[in-house]
Design a protein around this motif. Structure first.
Motif, PDB file in Angstrom:
ATOM      1  N   ARG A  79      17.174 -98.520 -27.060  1.00 22.71           N
ATOM      2  CA  ARG A  79      17.009 -99.513 -25.978  1.00 22.71           C
ATOM      3  C   ARG A  79      15.610-100.119 -25.999  1.00 22.71           C
ATOM      4  O   ARG A  79      15.440-101.322 -25.793  1.00 22.71           O
ATOM      5  CB  ARG A  79      17.298 -98.874 -24.623  1.00 22.71           C
ATOM      6  CG  ARG A  79      18.768 -98.696 -24.325  1.00 22.71           C
ATOM      7  CD  ARG A  79      19.022 -98.329 -22.866  1.00 22.71           C
ATOM      8  NE  ARG A  79      18.354 -97.117 -22.476  1.00 22.71           N
ATOM      9  CZ  ARG A  79      18.894 -95.899 -22.498  1.00 22.71           C
ATOM     10  NH1 ARG A  79      20.143 -95.744 -22.887  1.00 22.71           N
ATOM     11  NH2 ARG A  79      18.208 -94.847 -22.122  1.00 22.71           N
TER      12      ARG A  79
ATOM     13  N   ALA B   7      14.822-104.075 -26.590  1.00 23.32           N
ATOM     14  CA  ALA B   7      13.994-104.879 -25.690  1.00 23.32           C
ATOM     15  C   ALA B   7      12.884-105.575 -26.464  1.00 23.32           C
ATOM     16  O   ALA B   7      12.586-106.752 -26.233  1.00 23.32           O
ATOM     17  CB  ALA B   7      13.405-103.993 -24.587  1.00 23.32           C
TER      18      ALA B   7
ATOM     19  N   GLN C 224      14.080-108.590 -28.171  1.00 23.47           N
ATOM     20  CA  GLN C 224      14.333-109.700 -27.252  1.00 23.47           C
ATOM     21  C   GLN C 224      13.041-110.243 -26.635  1.00 23.47           C
ATOM     22  O   GLN C 224      13.083-111.143 -25.804  1.00 23.47           O
ATOM     23  CB  GLN C 224      15.289-109.257 -26.142  1.00 23.47           C
ATOM     24  CG  GLN C 224      16.642-108.813 -26.645  1.00 23.47           C
ATOM     25  CD  GLN C 224      17.361-109.921 -27.391  1.00 23.47           C
ATOM     26  OE1 GLN C 224      17.409-111.045 -26.945  1.00 23.47           O
ATOM     27  NE2 GLN C 224      17.915-109.595 -28.545  1.00 23.47           N
TER      28      GLN C 224
ATOM     29  N   LEU D 167      11.078-108.582 -24.616  1.00 26.35           N
ATOM     30  CA  LEU D 167      10.809-107.980 -23.317  1.00 26.35           C
ATOM     31  C   LEU D 167       9.635-107.011 -23.377  1.00 26.35           C
ATOM     32  O   LEU D 167       9.000-106.732 -22.386  1.00 26.35           O
ATOM     33  CB  LEU D 167      12.050-107.259 -22.787  1.00 26.35           C
ATOM     34  CG  LEU D 167      13.259-108.158 -22.577  1.00 26.35           C
ATOM     35  CD1 LEU D 167      14.459-107.333 -22.147  1.00 26.35           C
ATOM     36  CD2 LEU D 167      12.959-109.235 -21.555  1.00 26.35           C
TER      37      LEU D 167
END
Length: 170
Positions: free
Chosen positions: A139, A143, A146, A148
């Motif tokens: 995860r 992120a 992306q 993030l």
């Protein structure tokens, strides 16, 4: 390495919870062969390899390795296949985030302050023996892919934050 179609199929089936016994049997040997190749790239010890796979007995791990290498058919549990699916996702993300394999390996072995690592290396988190460590690492990297969370690089080392006076909104 596992064919990209098989990787996508494994990930999709794991997410849907629809992995039939015949699919488990079809994906187990290629999954272990792919795992062994990735573990070699990441310089994992045999103990770390077993922990990533959920801590099977040494004899079980050696049997899986031998049967996969000899092209024999066997079935892994859904737990082990879920671990392999997460590992494939981690490997794919690292391949996209780092231009050189050496940098990805360094990242895996280095401690990080960012959650979920809290000062430990991603490899330490992934080798707790719990599936959660693999999932948290996957995860985190998803992120990062992306945008993030952006991994610090050399330009960040000497940078200083902007002051309020330097920030202008027009």
């Amino acid at each position: 390495m596992m064919e990209s179609d098989e990787r996508r199929a494994l990930s999709a089936m794991m997410e849907q919870g629809s992995l039939l016994p015949i699919d488990r049997k079809r994906l187990s040997a290629p999954g272990i062969r792919t795992f062994l190749a990735i573990a070699d790239q990441w310089l994992l010890t045999e103990d770390q390899r077993r922990k990533v796979l959920g801590s099977p007995a040494p004899s079980t791990y050696r049997r899986w390795r031998r049967e996969a290498s000899n092209g024999l058919s066997f079935s892994l549990s859904l737990d082990v296949l879920a671990r392999l699916s997460n590992l494939l996702g981690i490997h794919a993300a690292l391949s996209q985030l780092f231009t050189e394999q050496r940098l990805a390996v360094e990242w895996m072995h280095s401690p990080h302050a960012a959650p979920p690592f809290d000062g430990q290396s991603p490899l330490d988190l992934m080798t707790t023996g719990h599936l959660d460590g693999l999932m948290a690492t996957r995860r985190f990297l998803a992120a990062a892919q992306q945008g993030l969370y952006v991994l610090p690089n050399a330009i960040d080392v000497d940078s200083t934050p902007y002051t309020e006076e330097e920030i202008q909104i027009r």
